[in-house]
Design a protein around this motif. Sequence first.
Motif, mmCIF file in Angstrom:
data_model
loop_
_atom_site.group_PDB
_atom_site.id
_atom_site.type_symbol
_atom_site.label_atom_id
_atom_site.label_comp_id
_atom_site.label_asym_id
_atom_site.label_seq_id
_atom_site.Cartn_x
_atom_site.Cartn_y
_atom_site.Cartn_z
ATOM 1 N N PRO A 107 5.881 6.917 -17.039
ATOM 2 C CA PRO A 107 7.302 6.587 -16.817
ATOM 3 C C PRO A 107 7.802 7.147 -15.492
ATOM 4 O O PRO A 107 7.290 8.145 -14.970
ATOM 5 C CB PRO A 107 7.996 7.263 -18.010
ATOM 6 N N GLN A 108 8.821 6.478 -14.956
ATOM 7 C CA GLN A 108 9.508 6.919 -13.734
ATOM 8 C C GLN A 108 8.504 7.156 -12.599
ATOM 9 O O GLN A 108 8.397 8.238 -12.024
ATOM 10 C CB GLN A 108 10.316 8.190 -14.014
ATOM 11 N N LEU A 109 7.742 6.097 -12.255
ATOM 12 C CA LEU A 109 6.743 6.175 -11.186
ATOM 13 C C LEU A 109 7.025 5.075 -10.170
ATOM 14 O O LEU A 109 7.312 3.929 -10.554
ATOM 15 C CB LEU A 109 5.336 6.050 -11.755
ATOM 16 N N HIS A 110 6.944 5.423 -8.903
ATOM 17 C CA HIS A 110 7.111 4.461 -7.810
ATOM 18 C C HIS A 110 5.838 4.455 -6.979
ATOM 19 O O HIS A 110 5.403 5.494 -6.460
ATOM 20 C CB HIS A 110 8.306 4.832 -6.926
ATOM 21 N N TRP A 111 5.234 3.269 -6.847
ATOM 22 C CA TRP A 111 3.922 3.132 -6.192
ATOM 23 C C TRP A 111 4.137 2.634 -4.763
ATOM 24 O O TRP A 111 4.725 1.576 -4.541
ATOM 25 C CB TRP A 111 3.072 2.156 -6.985
ATOM 26 N N ILE A 112 3.632 3.395 -3.793
ATOM 27 C CA ILE A 112 3.702 3.021 -2.381
ATOM 28 C C ILE A 112 2.291 2.656 -1.926
ATOM 29 O O ILE A 112 1.425 3.522 -1.816
ATOM 30 C CB ILE A 112 4.264 4.163 -1.522
ATOM 31 N N VAL A 113 2.056 1.381 -1.685
ATOM 32 C CA VAL A 113 0.742 0.871 -1.269
ATOM 33 C C VAL A 113 0.828 0.519 0.208
ATOM 34 O O VAL A 113 1.674 -0.271 0.619
ATOM 35 C CB VAL A 113 0.322 -0.350 -2.104
ATOM 36 N N VAL A 114 -0.092 1.110 0.999
ATOM 37 C CA VAL A 114 -0.100 0.896 2.447
ATOM 38 C C VAL A 114 -1.453 0.290 2.824
ATOM 39 O O VAL A 114 -2.498 0.887 2.591
ATOM 40 C CB VAL A 114 0.124 2.217 3.221
ATOM 41 N N GLU A 115 -1.410 -0.897 3.389
ATOM 42 C CA GLU A 115 -2.632 -1.593 3.780
ATOM 43 C C GLU A 115 -3.042 -1.227 5.201
ATOM 44 O O GLU A 115 -2.191 -1.085 6.094
ATOM 45 C CB GLU A 115 -2.430 -3.107 3.695
ATOM 46 N N ASP A 116 -4.335 -1.089 5.399
ATOM 47 C CA ASP A 116 -4.895 -0.900 6.734
ATOM 48 C C ASP A 116 -5.113 -2.287 7.340
ATOM 49 O O ASP A 116 -6.222 -2.821 7.353
ATOM 50 C CB ASP A 116 -6.202 -0.116 6.653
ATOM 51 N N SER A 117 -4.039 -2.866 7.841
ATOM 52 C CA SER A 117 -4.085 -4.249 8.312
ATOM 53 C C SER A 117 -2.935 -4.492 9.274
ATOM 54 O O SER A 117 -1.950 -3.754 9.287
ATOM 55 C CB SER A 117 -4.003 -5.231 7.136
ATOM 56 N N GLN A 118 -3.093 -5.537 10.079
ATOM 57 C CA GLN A 118 -2.038 -5.916 11.005
ATOM 58 C C GLN A 118 -0.869 -6.593 10.301
ATOM 59 O O GLN A 118 0.219 -6.708 10.860
ATOM 60 C CB GLN A 118 -2.606 -6.875 12.074
ATOM 61 N N HIS A 119 -1.072 -7.053 9.076
ATOM 62 C CA HIS A 119 -0.026 -7.740 8.325
ATOM 63 C C HIS A 119 -0.292 -7.524 6.840
ATOM 64 O O HIS A 119 -1.374 -7.094 6.431
ATOM 65 C CB HIS A 119 -0.008 -9.240 8.651
ATOM 66 N N LYS A 120 0.707 -7.829 6.030
ATOM 67 C CA LYS A 120 0.555 -7.731 4.583
ATOM 68 C C LYS A 120 -0.265 -8.917 4.074
ATOM 69 O O LYS A 120 0.010 -10.060 4.416
ATOM 70 C CB LYS A 120 1.926 -7.715 3.905
ATOM 71 N N THR A 121 -1.262 -8.634 3.267
ATOM 72 C CA THR A 121 -2.119 -9.694 2.750
ATOM 73 C C THR A 121 -1.531 -10.272 1.470
ATOM 74 O O THR A 121 -0.927 -9.550 0.669
ATOM 75 C CB THR A 121 -3.527 -9.149 2.466
#
Length: 542
Positions: A107-121
């Motif tokens: 509960p009460q979790l915020h996921w920050i996903v950061v891609e190693d890319s020039q743009h979001k896939t």
Amino acid sequence: MATRMRLKLKTVFVLYFLVSLLGLIYALMQLGQRCDCTEHDIPKERTISRLRGELHRLQEQVRRLEATRQPRKESYLPTIFVITPTYARLVQKAELTRLSQTFLHVPQLHWIVVEDSQHKTPLVGQLLATSGLSYTHLHVATAKEHKLQEGDPSWLKPRGVEQRNEALRWLREDRMAHTDARGQEGVVYFADDDNTYSLQIFEEMRSTQQVSVWPVGLVGGMKYEKPVVEGGKVVRFHVGWRPSRPFPMDMAGFAVSLKLLLANPDARFDGNAPMGFLESSLLQGLVTMDQLEPKAANCSKVLVWHTRTEKPKMKREDALQAQGLGSDAAVESITLDAHRARARRMTISKDSRKSSVRGSIRAPKFLDKSSGFYDRLDEPESAPLEDSFDEESVMDVRSLSEDDGQTLLRGTPSGRWRRRSSRRKQKQGGSQEASPLGSASLGVSEVPQQAPNQEDPLTHFSTREDADDQVLIRDKKRMKREQEEVMKVVKRNTMKTYRKAVDQAFRRGWEVFLANIYSVTLTPDYSSRNKHQRNVVLAEFQ
């Protein structure tokens, strides 16, 4: 007496019979008539009504408790901000799917996903949109000088540095916009997408005040690495490699308070930190060892494991891709930029010289028996012709396809026929140079008359000999270039293999050296009875 007893029994029997008969008659008379049973039903109805009222009252109490308890639970529960760097690979979707389904139970979790890319896939974006989690999707590409090259060991350079720093930057900008104190409460945790996490670890870290720590399993060549706790404080670390580091921990072994990160805006990971010092580059500017908060029962339980997914082998896929029979690109699990690029690199194109050079590592074109190059390897080199050869003097083969009835075109000469033509020209030598038309003659030699029983020889075109020789020279030049390319590739692969072997040998030697150093234990000698000598030994030991 006996007669009187008989009369009495008879009288009793008759009376019993008459009473029973009258009762039966009365019962039969009551059949078919409505019975007034209200007096009997009133107690039952009262009981049922009372129980229903009690049930409604209890249900109302439960609703009020849930309405008052749920907002309080959400408001007072600190948010866990999980930062996960990721990059495009075949197992990326599988890793993120497993991780997202673990986070669904927290509960009460915020996921920050950061891609190693020039743009979001689109693959990562769609996965996050359907995950049911509160998330933030970011992207930043790693600088070329900080990326691992092909053949480099995984420990040579730190990975995910720019992605974690980008997530910290977003957190500071987003949380500083909240003016209330609760908006700046929370815990920051760096969770790689290939690790395994117990749900209990998230409840352990939720109460972090500054920096909390716990053991990590299957890391550093050991069963686990853990902080050693004495008296509720971390005094040292149980690790197998360089325990002298400021914070010899794995990235999955600590969590940081959001307030502490906001109070130190310059705290970030150093991409130029030496090997094994990436975690220390962040924590050194935040806390000291005495301020660490041990979790997981004073660091006695392993609740997170540094697991790694095996890299899938695509030999069969590469073979099918080379034949144009690869997997369907419309399937989402393989629509990765990295996989597409890899499939393009492994595809053999007959019309592309670049593709033939890449494919020459396994089977060079000049070693292909189906072409004319293989037979020419043993052929002695002919006299070189001048580079200023006039292309207009070569008769086009297509123009010879119009047979005039006297000549016969047998198609493009094979490698063997080209070799015979070249040798025949070497034997003839100066006879062709004395010809008035020379090698640039556009005429076709006449077909000699043969006897009826003599086999018809192959028709030879003098102009075609010159064209064949020029093709042979060009093919030999191209063959030489291909050989040079192959030698460069072999040399490069040999150097990579040699460098990898040297790195592995150096690493094994370094680990053995460190193990031998830390295996030495200094023990003071208490055998002497002299107190002065004992104090001297203790002083030297300290």
